[in-house]
Design a protein around this motif. Structure first.
Motif, PDB file in Angstrom:
ATOM      1  N   ASN A 250      34.462  57.352  37.350  1.00  0.00           N
ATOM      2  CA  ASN A 250      33.310  56.521  37.032  1.00  0.00           C
ATOM      3  C   ASN A 250      33.279  55.347  38.002  1.00  0.00           C
ATOM      4  OD1 ASN A 250      35.120  54.555  36.128  1.00  0.00           O
ATOM      5  ND2 ASN A 250      34.916  55.180  33.973  1.00  0.00           N
ATOM      6  N   VAL A 251      32.246  54.553  37.929  1.00  0.00           N
ATOM      7  CA  VAL A 251      32.103  53.382  38.792  1.00  0.00           C
ATOM      8  C   VAL A 251      31.825  52.183  37.901  1.00  0.00           C
ATOM      9  CG1 VAL A 251      30.867  52.290  40.695  1.00  0.00           C
ATOM     10  CG2 VAL A 251      31.200  54.774  40.673  1.00  0.00           C
ATOM     11  N   ALA A 252      32.679  51.148  38.019  1.00  0.00           N
ATOM     12  CA  ALA A 252      32.491  49.914  37.264  1.00  0.00           C
ATOM     13  C   ALA A 252      32.409  48.757  38.253  1.00  0.00           C
ATOM     14  CB  ALA A 252      33.639  49.699  36.287  1.00  0.00           C
ATOM     15  N   LYS A 253      31.388  47.940  38.075  1.00  0.00           N
ATOM     16  CA  LYS A 253      31.254  46.745  38.904  1.00  0.00           C
ATOM     17  C   LYS A 253      31.939  45.603  38.162  1.00  0.00           C
ATOM     18  CE  LYS A 253      27.916  44.053  41.530  1.00  0.00           C
ATOM     19  NZ  LYS A 253      26.477  43.838  41.849  1.00  0.00           N
ATOM     20  N   VAL A 254      32.957  45.024  38.820  1.00  0.00           N
ATOM     21  CA  VAL A 254      33.798  44.029  38.154  1.00  0.00           C
ATOM     22  C   VAL A 254      33.866  42.761  38.989  1.00  0.00           C
ATOM     23  CG1 VAL A 254      35.173  45.793  36.975  1.00  0.00           C
ATOM     24  CG2 VAL A 254      35.864  44.995  39.240  1.00  0.00           C
ATOM     25  N   LYS A 256      36.234  39.586  40.814  1.00  0.00           N
ATOM     26  CA  LYS A 256      37.391  39.579  41.742  1.00  0.00           C
ATOM     27  C   LYS A 256      38.695  39.769  40.968  1.00  0.00           C
ATOM     28  CE  LYS A 256      39.502  38.643  45.719  1.00  0.00           C
ATOM     29  NZ  LYS A 256      40.912  38.657  45.311  1.00  0.00           N
ATOM     30  N   GLU A 257      38.795  39.150  39.826  1.00  0.00           N
ATOM     31  CA  GLU A 257      40.015  39.286  39.017  1.00  0.00           C
ATOM     32  C   GLU A 257      40.175  40.709  38.513  1.00  0.00           C
ATOM     33  OE1 GLU A 257      42.030  37.304  34.988  1.00  0.00           O
ATOM     34  OE2 GLU A 257      40.039  36.676  35.705  1.00  0.00           O
ATOM     35  N   GLY A 258      39.082  41.314  38.055  1.00  0.00           N
ATOM     36  CA  GLY A 258      39.161  42.698  37.593  1.00  0.00           C
ATOM     37  C   GLY A 258      39.524  43.631  38.723  1.00  0.00           C
ATOM     38  N   TYR A 259      39.061  43.345  39.926  1.00  0.00           N
ATOM     39  CA  TYR A 259      39.398  44.171  41.092  1.00  0.00           C
ATOM     40  C   TYR A 259      40.889  44.053  41.404  1.00  0.00           C
ATOM     41  CZ  TYR A 259      39.607  45.586  46.021  1.00  0.00           C
ATOM     42  OH  TYR A 259      39.964  46.187  47.218  1.00  0.00           O
ATOM     43  N   ASP A 260      41.408  42.812  41.410  1.00  0.00           N
ATOM     44  CA  ASP A 260      42.829  42.621  41.766  1.00  0.00           C
ATOM     45  C   ASP A 260      43.751  43.218  40.718  1.00  0.00           C
ATOM     46  OD1 ASP A 260      42.097  41.306  44.085  1.00  0.00           O
ATOM     47  OD2 ASP A 260      42.145  39.313  43.149  1.00  0.00           O
ATOM     48  N   ASN A 261      43.413  43.083  39.418  1.00  0.00           N
ATOM     49  CA  ASN A 261      44.304  43.526  38.351  1.00  0.00           C
ATOM     50  C   ASN A 261      43.964  44.911  37.822  1.00  0.00           C
ATOM     51  OD1 ASN A 261      45.603  40.984  38.464  1.00  0.00           O
ATOM     52  ND2 ASN A 261      44.077  40.106  37.048  1.00  0.00           N
ATOM     53  N   CYS A 262      42.912  45.549  38.418  1.00  0.00           N
ATOM     54  CA  CYS A 262      42.466  46.866  37.946  1.00  0.00           C
ATOM     55  C   CYS A 262      42.202  46.846  36.440  1.00  0.00           C
ATOM     56  CB  CYS A 262      43.495  47.950  38.276  1.00  0.00           C
ATOM     57  SG  CYS A 262      43.497  48.414  40.023  1.00  0.00           S
ATOM     58  N   THR A 263      41.475  45.835  36.027  1.00  0.00           N
ATOM     59  CA  THR A 263      41.091  45.732  34.623  1.00  0.00           C
ATOM     60  C   THR A 263      39.566  45.726  34.543  1.00  0.00           C
ATOM     61  OG1 THR A 263      41.171  43.317  34.708  1.00  0.00           O
ATOM     62  CG2 THR A 263      43.178  44.477  33.988  1.00  0.00           C
ATOM     63  N   ALA A 264      39.094  46.348  33.489  1.00  0.00           N
ATOM     64  CA  ALA A 264      37.638  46.426  33.310  1.00  0.00           C
ATOM     65  C   ALA A 264      37.210  45.574  32.130  1.00  0.00           C
ATOM     66  CB  ALA A 264      37.210  47.867  33.107  1.00  0.00           C
ATOM     67  N   MET A 265      37.836  44.394  31.986  1.00  0.00           N
ATOM     68  CA  MET A 265      37.455  43.471  30.914  1.00  0.00           C
ATOM     69  C   MET A 265      36.047  42.928  31.215  1.00  0.00           C
ATOM     70  SD  MET A 265      39.962  43.576  28.809  1.00  0.00           S
ATOM     71  CE  MET A 265      39.491  42.197  27.782  1.00  0.00           C
ATOM     72  N   PRO A 267      33.166  44.376  32.074  1.00  0.00           N
ATOM     73  CA  PRO A 267      32.581  44.789  33.361  1.00  0.00           C
ATOM     74  C   PRO A 267      31.059  44.581  33.355  1.00  0.00           C
ATOM     75  CG  PRO A 267      33.022  46.711  32.022  1.00  0.00           C
ATOM     76  CD  PRO A 267      33.568  45.536  31.257  1.00  0.00           C
ATOM     77  N   ASN A 268      30.516  44.368  34.513  1.00  0.00           N
ATOM     78  CA  ASN A 268      29.060  44.223  34.618  1.00  0.00           C
ATOM     79  C   ASN A 268      28.349  45.513  34.225  1.00  0.00           C
ATOM     80  OD1 ASN A 268      29.339  41.592  35.514  1.00  0.00           O
ATOM     81  ND2 ASN A 268      29.407  42.187  37.679  1.00  0.00           N
ATOM     82  N   SER A 269      28.923  46.638  34.627  1.00  0.00           N
ATOM     83  CA  SER A 269      28.346  47.930  34.271  1.00  0.00           C
ATOM     84  C   SER A 269      29.351  49.012  34.571  1.00  0.00           C
ATOM     85  CB  SER A 269      27.052  48.176  35.051  1.00  0.00           C
ATOM     86  OG  SER A 269      27.323  48.182  36.440  1.00  0.00           O
ATOM     87  N   TYR A 287      32.542  44.026  43.968  1.00  0.00           N
ATOM     88  CA  TYR A 287      33.796  44.749  43.683  1.00  0.00           C
ATOM     89  C   TYR A 287      33.488  45.913  42.757  1.00  0.00           C
ATOM     90  CZ  TYR A 287      35.702  40.324  45.392  1.00  0.00           C
ATOM     91  OH  TYR A 287      36.005  39.211  46.146  1.00  0.00           O
ATOM     92  N   PHE A 288      34.117  47.085  43.086  1.00  0.00           N
ATOM     93  CA  PHE A 288      33.897  48.298  42.306  1.00  0.00           C
ATOM     94  C   PHE A 288      35.247  48.976  42.082  1.00  0.00           C
ATOM     95  CE2 PHE A 288      30.285  47.459  45.066  1.00  0.00           C
ATOM     96  CZ  PHE A 288      29.216  47.419  44.170  1.00  0.00           C
ATOM     97  N   ILE A 289      35.494  49.482  40.873  1.00  0.00           N
ATOM     98  CA  ILE A 289      36.736  50.207  40.577  1.00  0.00           C
ATOM     99  C   ILE A 289      36.399  51.418  39.730  1.00  0.00           C
ATOM    100  CG2 ILE A 289      38.095  48.080  40.628  1.00  0.00           C
ATOM    101  CD1 ILE A 289      38.212  48.237  37.533  1.00  0.00           C
TER     102      ILE A 289
END
Length: 349
Positions: A250-254, A256-265, A267-269, A287-289
């Protein structure tokens, strides 16, 4: 003038009210009636038919219909003539004359039975025009009213030939509206063309090219995505294409913190149905993860920097899907848009 050459000329006019009593001294004189042939006639009738305007009675002699009609006055006494056409006699077209023998003393005037029975009608000139005007009009200007001293030359100037009317204002207004509609339509076309050219100048980038949105196969974490972004200038209006199988990623737009920690707290979408297309609508860091399992920690994450459209892009060797247009092409498109805009502004004035 010899007695045999004496001629009484009588003009009989259509519509004229004529009642004439004439006394001729010579029985050898002639009466000549001038009129329009076939429009009038001359018939000598009796006193009774004269008074009654009886055109159907038997005339004395022939009914003459060809002008001029000459009738010899061969006997002394009263002679009566009428026009047998229509109501001409009733309208006054009849003549009564008295012929006396040559050398006789003119009798004193005495009331004539015919004149007392039939009073003279109103003046003939007030009822009908002369014969020439009944067949051939000589002027387009109508005659002045009866009793008026006004002549055609004294009529007010411009009374018979009014000036041509000015063009209707509605035609000019309609013409201006049509011109304005054409200009507005042209402006709309130019705006659509400019928008199309703008979209044509925008780029679509396929993330990681042919590999797609996957866990990097080399095991070097997100290095593959960082290397993919090198040399690319992402601008507002560009598009990112994430190719993946639905249910696998999937694609989640997060942040900078979510990108660095790989967390989707918060998420924008999160978009789980592949492929996913994201338009870059703002400048700055994006940022996308992938939030499935350990995919992000294994390197499936992307960080890019988006700039405002500068009109030029630097070529990249990342493949057809990631190769922006050259600087010369962008400048040519921009110049073309400016030229169209200038033409549109000129047409509005």
């Amino acid at each position: 003038m010899a007695a045999g050459d004496r001629v009484m000329m009588i003009s009989m006019v259509f519509g004229c009210l004529i009642a004439v009593v004439a006394v001729l001294q010579c029985a050898e004189a002639q009466s000549m009636f001038n009129f329009i042939s076939d429009a009038h006639t001359v018939a000598e009738v009796t006193k009774a038919d004269y008074d009654a305007c009886n055109a159907a009675a038997n005339p004395i002699g022939s009914v003459l219909s060809t002008s001029p009609a000459r009738i010899g006055l061969n006997s002394a006494g009263n002679h009566y003539y009428i026009c047998t056409v229509g109501q001409h006699c009733v309208g006054g077209q009849k003549l009564s004359i008295t012929v006396r023998a040559s050398g006789a003393t003119a009798p004193s005037p005495s009331p004539s039975p015919s004149t007392t029975a039939t009073p003279p009608p109103s003046p003939t000139t007030a009822v009908s025009p002369p014969p020439s005007t009944s067949t051939t009009p000589t002027s387009s200007t109508p005659p002045p009213p009866s009793g008026s001293n006004m002549t055609p030359s004294s009529a007010p100037s411009g009374s018979t030939t009014p000036p041509p009317p000015s063009p209707a204002p509605s035609l000019a207004v309609a013409e201006r509206e049509r011109n304005m509609g054409s200009r507005v339509g042209l402006i709309g076309f130019v705006l659509v063309l400019a928008a199309f050219l703008y979209e044509a100048n925008a780029e679509t980038y396929t993330v990681l090219d042919t590999i797609g949105w996957e866990i990097p196969p080399d095991g070097n974490g997100d290095a593959a995505y960082r290397n993919w972004t090198k040399g690319k200038e992402f601008e507002v209006g560009d598009t990112l294409l994430f190719n993946f199988g639905t249910g696998q990623h999937n694609v989640a737009k997060v942040s900078k913190e979510g990108y660095d920690n790989c967390t989707a707290m918060n998420p924008n979408s999160i978009m789980a149905t592949g492929p996913v297309t994201i338009t870059l609508n703002s400048e700055g860091e994006h940022y996308f993860i992938c939030t499935i399992g350990q995919h992000c920690k294994l390197g499936q994450k992307l960080a890019i920097t988006v700039k405002n459209d500068s009109g030029t892009k630097t070529p990249s060797g990342s493949g057809p899907s990631g190769t922006p247009p050259s600087s010369a092409s962008s400048m040519a498109i921009g110049s073309f848009c400016l030229a169209i805009l200038f033409i549109s502004i000129t047409l509005l004035h």
